[in-house]
Design a protein around this motif. Structure first.
Motif, PDB file in Angstrom:
ATOM      1  N   VAL A   1      56.520  21.100   8.842  1.00  0.00           N
ATOM      2  CA  VAL A   1      56.606  19.340   9.037  1.00  0.00           C
ATOM      3  C   VAL A   1      55.222  19.186  10.250  1.00  0.00           C
ATOM      4  O   VAL A   1      54.817  18.390   9.505  1.00  0.00           O
ATOM      5  CB  VAL A   1      57.470  18.978   9.205  1.00  0.00           C
ATOM      6  N   ALA A   2      55.518  20.293  10.719  1.00  0.00           N
ATOM      7  CA  ALA A   2      54.126  19.810  12.016  1.00  0.00           C
ATOM      8  C   ALA A   2      53.068  20.401  11.717  1.00  0.00           C
ATOM      9  O   ALA A   2      52.035  19.993  12.130  1.00  0.00           O
ATOM     10  CB  ALA A   2      54.830  20.865  13.228  1.00  0.00           C
ATOM     11  N   TRP A   3      52.933  21.866  11.251  1.00  0.00           N
ATOM     12  CA  TRP A   3      51.783  22.278  11.555  1.00  0.00           C
ATOM     13  C   TRP A   3      51.152  22.603   9.599  1.00  0.00           C
ATOM     14  O   TRP A   3      49.785  23.221   9.680  1.00  0.00           O
ATOM     15  CB  TRP A   3      51.682  23.825  11.752  1.00  0.00           C
ATOM     16  N   GLY A   4      51.730  22.379   9.206  1.00  0.00           N
ATOM     17  CA  GLY A   4      51.469  23.018   7.556  1.00  0.00           C
ATOM     18  C   GLY A   4      52.611  23.908   6.711  1.00  0.00           C
ATOM     19  O   GLY A   4      53.271  24.490   7.448  1.00  0.00           O
ATOM     20  N   PHE A   5      52.028  23.934   5.621  1.00  0.00           N
ATOM     21  CA  PHE A   5      52.703  25.143   4.765  1.00  0.00           C
ATOM     22  C   PHE A   5      52.965  26.117   5.047  1.00  0.00           C
ATOM     23  O   PHE A   5      53.786  27.149   5.005  1.00  0.00           O
ATOM     24  CB  PHE A   5      52.994  24.431   3.247  1.00  0.00           C
ATOM     25  N   VAL A   6      51.709  26.528   4.930  1.00  0.00           N
ATOM     26  CA  VAL A   6      51.254  27.732   5.259  1.00  0.00           C
ATOM     27  C   VAL A   6      51.493  28.321   6.454  1.00  0.00           C
ATOM     28  O   VAL A   6      52.384  29.751   6.259  1.00  0.00           O
ATOM     29  CB  VAL A   6      49.208  28.107   4.921  1.00  0.00           C
ATOM     30  N   PRO A   7      51.722  28.484   7.207  1.00  0.00           N
ATOM     31  CA  PRO A   7      52.103  28.652   8.426  1.00  0.00           C
ATOM     32  C   PRO A   7      54.007  28.668   8.377  1.00  0.00           C
ATOM     33  O   PRO A   7      53.834  29.575   9.419  1.00  0.00           O
ATOM     34  CB  PRO A   7      51.458  27.837  10.133  1.00  0.00           C
ATOM     35  N   GLY A   8      54.235  27.274   8.451  1.00  0.00           N
ATOM     36  CA  GLY A   8      55.832  27.861   7.808  1.00  0.00           C
ATOM     37  C   GLY A   8      56.008  28.604   7.205  1.00  0.00           C
ATOM     38  O   GLY A   8      56.894  29.468   7.542  1.00  0.00           O
ATOM     39  N   ILE A   9      55.287  29.109   5.583  1.00  0.00           N
ATOM     40  CA  ILE A   9      55.514  29.877   5.037  1.00  0.00           C
ATOM     41  C   ILE A   9      55.627  31.743   5.660  1.00  0.00           C
ATOM     42  O   ILE A   9      56.594  32.285   5.811  1.00  0.00           O
ATOM     43  CB  ILE A   9      54.919  30.296   4.110  1.00  0.00           C
ATOM     44  N   LEU A  10      54.077  32.157   6.474  1.00  0.00           N
ATOM     45  CA  LEU A  10      54.484  32.749   6.682  1.00  0.00           C
ATOM     46  C   LEU A  10      55.007  33.251   8.097  1.00  0.00           C
ATOM     47  O   LEU A  10      55.771  34.272   8.566  1.00  0.00           O
ATOM     48  CB  LEU A  10      52.730  33.097   7.801  1.00  0.00           C
ATOM     49  N   ILE A  11      55.595  32.174   9.334  1.00  0.00           N
ATOM     50  CA  ILE A  11      56.572  32.147  10.553  1.00  0.00           C
ATOM     51  C   ILE A  11      57.101  32.753   9.921  1.00  0.00           C
ATOM     52  O   ILE A  11      58.267  33.634  10.387  1.00  0.00           O
ATOM     53  CB  ILE A  11      55.685  30.913  11.230  1.00  0.00           C
ATOM     54  N   GLY A  12      57.590  32.269   8.851  1.00  0.00           N
ATOM     55  CA  GLY A  12      59.116  31.567   7.805  1.00  0.00           C
ATOM     56  C   GLY A  12      59.909  32.800   7.721  1.00  0.00           C
ATOM     57  O   GLY A  12      60.516  33.374   8.272  1.00  0.00           O
ATOM     58  N   VAL A  13      58.577  33.631   7.016  1.00  0.00           N
ATOM     59  CA  VAL A  13      58.617  35.327   6.566  1.00  0.00           C
ATOM     60  C   VAL A  13      59.028  35.947   7.858  1.00  0.00           C
ATOM     61  O   VAL A  13      59.986  36.813   7.321  1.00  0.00           O
ATOM     62  CB  VAL A  13      57.716  35.612   5.542  1.00  0.00           C
ATOM     63  N   ILE A  14      58.545  36.146   8.784  1.00  0.00           N
ATOM     64  CA  ILE A  14      58.354  37.041  10.056  1.00  0.00           C
ATOM     65  C   ILE A  14      60.010  36.298  10.409  1.00  0.00           C
ATOM     66  O   ILE A  14      60.045  36.966  11.354  1.00  0.00           O
ATOM     67  CB  ILE A  14      57.374  36.364  10.790  1.00  0.00           C
ATOM     68  N   ILE A  15      60.270  35.178  11.054  1.00  0.00           N
ATOM     69  CA  ILE A  15      61.839  34.737  10.995  1.00  0.00           C
ATOM     70  C   ILE A  15      62.520  35.478  10.440  1.00  0.00           C
ATOM     71  O   ILE A  15      63.760  36.318  11.033  1.00  0.00           O
ATOM     72  CB  ILE A  15      61.602  33.778  11.364  1.00  0.00           C
ATOM     73  N   GLY A  16      62.073  35.628   8.653  1.00  0.00           N
ATOM     74  CA  GLY A  16      63.268  36.186   7.870  1.00  0.00           C
ATOM     75  C   GLY A  16      63.798  37.497   8.083  1.00  0.00           C
ATOM     76  O   GLY A  16      64.468  38.182   8.233  1.00  0.00           O
ATOM     77  N   CYS A  17      62.334  38.419   8.675  1.00  0.00           N
ATOM     78  CA  CYS A  17      62.665  39.836   8.556  1.00  0.00           C
ATOM     79  C   CYS A  17      63.053  39.934   9.599  1.00  0.00           C
ATOM     80  O   CYS A  17      63.587  41.351   9.967  1.00  0.00           O
ATOM     81  CB  CYS A  17      61.571  40.436   8.509  1.00  0.00           C
ATOM     82  N   ALA A  18      62.808  39.276  10.650  1.00  0.00           N
ATOM     83  CA  ALA A  18      63.554  39.130  12.099  1.00  0.00           C
ATOM     84  C   ALA A  18      64.962  39.269  11.585  1.00  0.00           C
ATOM     85  O   ALA A  18      65.620  39.959  12.683  1.00  0.00           O
ATOM     86  CB  ALA A  18      62.427  38.488  13.115  1.00  0.00           C
ATOM     87  N   THR A  19      65.592  38.062  11.289  1.00  0.00           N
ATOM     88  CA  THR A  19      66.931  38.204  11.411  1.00  0.00           C
ATOM     89  C   THR A  19      67.285  38.818  10.632  1.00  0.00           C
ATOM     90  O   THR A  19      68.575  39.498  10.564  1.00  0.00           O
ATOM     91  CB  THR A  19      66.825  36.319  10.489  1.00  0.00           C
ATOM     92  N   PHE A  20      66.552  39.514   9.205  1.00  0.00           N
ATOM     93  CA  PHE A  20      67.263  40.619   8.760  1.00  0.00           C
ATOM     94  C   PHE A  20      67.189  41.698   9.355  1.00  0.00           C
ATOM     95  O   PHE A  20      68.435  42.742   9.942  1.00  0.00           O
ATOM     96  CB  PHE A  20      66.489  40.949   7.304  1.00  0.00           C
ATOM     97  N   ALA A  21      66.709  42.310  10.282  1.00  0.00           N
ATOM     98  CA  ALA A  21      66.490  43.075  11.018  1.00  0.00           C
ATOM     99  C   ALA A  21      67.523  43.414  11.538  1.00  0.00           C
ATOM    100  O   ALA A  21      68.662  44.774  12.452  1.00  0.00           O
ATOM    101  CB  ALA A  21      65.535  43.371  12.020  1.00  0.00           C
ATOM    102  N   PHE A  22      67.798  41.492  13.039  1.00  0.00           N
ATOM    103  CA  PHE A  22      68.779  41.383  13.994  1.00  0.00           C
ATOM    104  C   PHE A  22      70.211  41.824  13.332  1.00  0.00           C
ATOM    105  O   PHE A  22      70.970  42.535  13.297  1.00  0.00           O
ATOM    106  CB  PHE A  22      68.336  40.195  14.330  1.00  0.00           C
ATOM    107  N   SER A  23      69.786  41.488  12.047  1.00  0.00           N
ATOM    108  CA  SER A  23      72.015  41.123  11.525  1.00  0.00           C
ATOM    109  C   SER A  23      72.227  42.328  11.230  1.00  0.00           C
ATOM    110  O   SER A  23      72.681  42.674  11.041  1.00  0.00           O
ATOM    111  CB  SER A  23      71.528  40.562  10.050  1.00  0.00           C
ATOM    112  N   ALA A  24      70.536  43.843  10.648  1.00  0.00           N
ATOM    113  CA  ALA A  24      71.254  44.933   9.624  1.00  0.00           C
ATOM    114  C   ALA A  24      71.358  45.658  11.177  1.00  0.00           C
ATOM    115  O   ALA A  24      71.848  46.916  10.665  1.00  0.00           O
ATOM    116  CB  ALA A  24      69.613  44.958   9.196  1.00  0.00           C
ATOM    117  N   ALA A  25      70.422  45.932  12.282  1.00  0.00           N
ATOM    118  CA  ALA A  25      70.878  46.342  13.400  1.00  0.00           C
ATOM    119  C   ALA A  25      72.736  46.330  13.801  1.00  0.00           C
ATOM    120  O   ALA A  25      73.234  47.618  14.496  1.00  0.00           O
ATOM    121  CB  ALA A  25      70.083  45.716  14.746  1.00  0.00           C
ATOM    122  N   ARG A  26      72.629  45.389  13.672  1.00  0.00           N
ATOM    123  CA  ARG A  26      74.341  45.347  14.038  1.00  0.00           C
ATOM    124  C   ARG A  26      75.374  45.546  13.211  1.00  0.00           C
ATOM    125  O   ARG A  26      76.647  45.747  13.255  1.00  0.00           O
ATOM    126  CB  ARG A  26      74.401  43.048  13.812  1.00  0.00           C
TER     127      ARG A  26
END
Length: 738
Positions: free
Chosen positions: A417-442
């Protein structure tokens, strides 16, 4: 399958084929009610603000899109009863694309024409979307979108819901939702319009949301329109005055169908704005592709029919290419309309043809209806659609997601909503990968652990050997590993091994069973290198079992596999090897202790005193050339040389050292310093690999306090040793004086 909203019984006297055709037409007609109603709201959502004067072109584009999509997908879908049309998500991102283009055109030239560039943009984006969808279908890459993290998809669709709500407010009030325009909403008429729209959305939620009757939605909308006109009549407000106040839409001209492809339009097209539109174009493609896949899956679950995803992508791609060529905008198969058609009895492709025909008829009727429609009625429908999507992804998803995933979903919505779809998708994928890595590390990388006293090899051994393993099995520690080992889980494994080696200092063999490990990455190899260093410092041998070729390659590339690391194919053979080593060592120590006991018993005249002295001493092994004590250091211990040879070294010229004496097995050194507490006068260095037993000052003092008899015997022995050495020194001096 969902409960049917309406049902049609068999018509007596008609052939089965005619009955099926009637059911298909009736089901397609019921679904068309939703297509028409939603289509009007989507037209208003896209052609809002500066584009509102061209609403008739928007209505034409909407129903052309609905007709073409329903026709092509109805004929080519793997689900014969499928009904397609523009979707709320695709309409939302299409509206954002159009609004972004208009904003850039007006910023460059406020007097520039808007209609032709917008229609060209919508057509080109839809054609490009169709090409991408066909490419995904032909290459079978469409399934890859299912690997996009769920919070990213949820955040993306949740953001479209919020954008629909913001678009609905713009339709109702004529003002965009921005910080700069917030004060414009604070007036009686605007607040009344928003209140009426919210009431309409609430009515839709309390009635149609629960029943999903095909005719419930138009009845509610017509009821809302009649209620509004009745209120105008009661308050004495004419239709013209209501339009002037913004309560109703200005009657648009008849729907104007125009194919945007002409040379003049391309010449004057604002090509400078294309780079800024790429992000929104990617959003249109992504939303259409994901909606196609998710909607198809939803229909499969609802009606218990299996669809061909590649065929759906190809068909939807072809439909969008034809739609774009005719100046329409993107769409896909619809869950609500397809299920409604199926529930109403539609099973064949005639349903889609019926929906297409009704959409074409609306090109002539829709503009006249819109002239009498209050804004809050269709605006309330948009509010309901957006709020329903927000509720699905913000409220309901909370039950399915972990706290971290849910927070990432909310963050993605805010970013889009603040910056647009492309930043949202890219940052979202990064957040998703980081979340997965954090969860998998646990996830625990150790399935279970064991030691050699409780888990042994299958080799039958003698009772003596079994007693040895029972007493010394703790020297073998095993870890059964699992899952994928990467930087997070491998670091936790390293920390666990450090704690294990600290708590079990007797450990000499550490086994890692890789049987349940699915993979090892290069960062995990670094953690294993740390494990190797920690083990080497403590003299622990590492044994790797069931190591796959891929994992071995990764570990070899980091120089982990080498000295101190042994690879054995099977766990049973690894345990047998470790047990053999322990038994052999114990037998050697047993012989060594027997030899030491005989020596001490000869010195002290008692086996009991010998055992007590052995208990007080610490066994050490030194390699050839290793310094045992350094000259000048405090004399805080003496050494019994059980095996090997050590030399007494003193400084010489040119920074060299000279050996003045060498001592072999069954001799002692350092006893004078233990008694006198004077600093070391010489350096003691091992000449060959040697085994020594050390008696330190603390243990000697305890012997003097607790066992005076043993202390007296030790002192007597020290005096005899020094007397022998003094006699030897006197003889040497006498020879030198000759």
């Amino acid at each position: 399958m969902t409960d049917p909203a309406i049902g049609f019984g068999p018509v007596a006297g008609l052939s089965p084929s005619v009955k099926r055709a009637l059911n298909d037409m009736l089901g397609g007609g019921a679904a068309s009610v939703l297509t028409v109603t939603f289509g009007l709201s989507y037209s208003l959502l896209i052609f809002a603000g500066p584009l509102s004067p061209y609403l008739s072109y928007g209505i034409a584009a909407t129903f052309v899109s609905s007709a073409v999509l329903a026709l092509v997908i109805g004929l080519g879908s793997s689900l014969p009863f499928a009904i397609a049309a523009p979707d709320s998500s695709t309409a939302a991102v299409t509206g954002i694309l159009a609004a972004s283009l208009v904003e850039r055109i007006e910023a460059a030239n406020a007097a520039a024409p808007l209609l032709s560039p917008v229609l060209i943009t919508l057509g080109l984006s839809t054609v490009l979307t169709g090409i991408v969808l066909c490419g995904l279908g032909l290459t079978r890459m469409g399934r890859a979108i299912r690997y996009v993290p769920y919070p990213v998809v949820g955040g993306f669709l949740g953001a479209t819901g919020l954008l629909i709500v913001m678009g609905a407010i713009r339709v109702i009030t004529g003002q965009p939702v921005q910080f700069a325009t917030l004060l414009r909403f604070i007036n009686g008429v605007t607040l009344s319009e928003l209140g009426a729209a919210c009431a309409m959305a609430m009515v839709l939620y309390l009635t149609w949301h629960r029943s999903r009757s095909p005719f419930g939605l138009p009845i509610i909308l017509i009821g809302g329109m009649l209620t509004a006109h009745l209120a105008f009549w009661v308050t004495g407000v004419s239709l013209d005055e209501a339009r002037a106040l913004g309560w109703t839409f200005q009657p648009p001209p008849a729907a104007a169908f125009m194919v945007p492809w002409h040379m003049d339009g391309f010449i004057h097209y604002p090509w400078f704005a294309v780079p800024d539109l790429l992000g929104n174009l990617v959003a249109v493609i992504f939303v259409t592709a994901s909606s196609t896949l998710f909607n198809t899956t939803g229909i499969e679950v609802a009606v218990h029919r299996e669809a061909n995803l590649e065929r759906e992508l190809n068909t939807t791609g072809a439909a969008n290419m034809l739609t774009g060529a005719l100046g329409g905008y993107a769409g896909c198969i619809s869950v609500s309309r397809s299920i409604l058609n199926f529930s109403s009895g539609g099973r064949g492709r005639l349903s889609g043809l019926t929906a297409a025909a009704i959409s074409l008829l609306m090109l002539a009727v829709a503009p006249e209806l819109l002239g009498f429609m209050p804004k809050f009625v269709l605006g309330g429908l948009l509010l309901y659609l957006g709020a329903d999507q927000l509720h699905k992804w913000i409220i309901e998803s909370r039950k399915r997601l972990s706290r971290l995933e849910y927070l990432s979903l909310i963050a993605i919505i805010a970013i889009i909503v603040a910056w647009g779809f492309v930043p949202g998708i890219l940052i979202g994928v990064i957040i998703g990968c980081a979340t997965f890595a954090f969860s998998a590390a646990r996830v625990e990388s150790i399935k279970y652990s064991f030691d050699g006293s409780e888990y042994r090899s299958s080799l039958d051994r003698s009772r003596d050997d079994q007693e040895v393993l029972l007493a010394h099995g703790g020297k073998i520690q095993g870890l059964n590993l699992q899952s994928y080992l990467f930087f997070g889980s491998a670091n936790r494994l390293y920390q666990h091994v450090k704690l294990l080696l600290h708590e079990r200092p007797e450990c000499r063999y550490l086994l890692f069973d890789f049987k349940l490990v699915t993979g090892v990455d290069s960062s995990a190899a670094y953690s294993f290198a740390q494990i190797k260093r920690s083990a080497a410092d403590l003299g622990v041998e590492l044994i790797l079992v069931h190591l796959s070729a891929a994992a071995e390659k990764v570990l070899r590339s980091s120089d982990f596999i080498g000295d101190g690391v042994t690879i054995i194919p099977e766990l049973d053979r690894a345990l047998e090897w470790c047990e053999n080593e322990i038994i052999a060592q114990h037998q050697g120590l047993a012989r060594e202790e027997a030899s030491l006991r005989d020596w001490f018993a000869g010195i002290l005249g008692s086996e009991d005193d010998a055992d007590e002295l052995i208990r007080r001493c610490q066994r050490i092994e030194v390699e050839a050339g290793e310094i045992i004590v350094q000259a000048g250091n405090p004399a805080d211990s003496m050494h019994f040389i059980l095996d090997g040879r050590v030399g007494i070294m003193i400084p010489a010229d040119d920074d060299r050292t000279t050996r003045v004496r060498s001592l072999g097995r069954y001799t002692t050194i350092g006893e004078m310093g233990l008694v006198s507490h004077t600093p070391r006068s010489a350096t003691i260095q091992a000449e060959v690999d040697s085994v020594l037993y050390v008696l330190n000052t603390l243990q000697f003092d305890e012997i003097k306090e607790q066992d005076p008899a043993l202390s007296h015997k030790l002192l007597t022995y020290f005096v005899s040793v020094m007397a022998e050495r003094l006699t030897f020194a006197n003889r040497t001096i006498a020879v030198l004086r000759r």
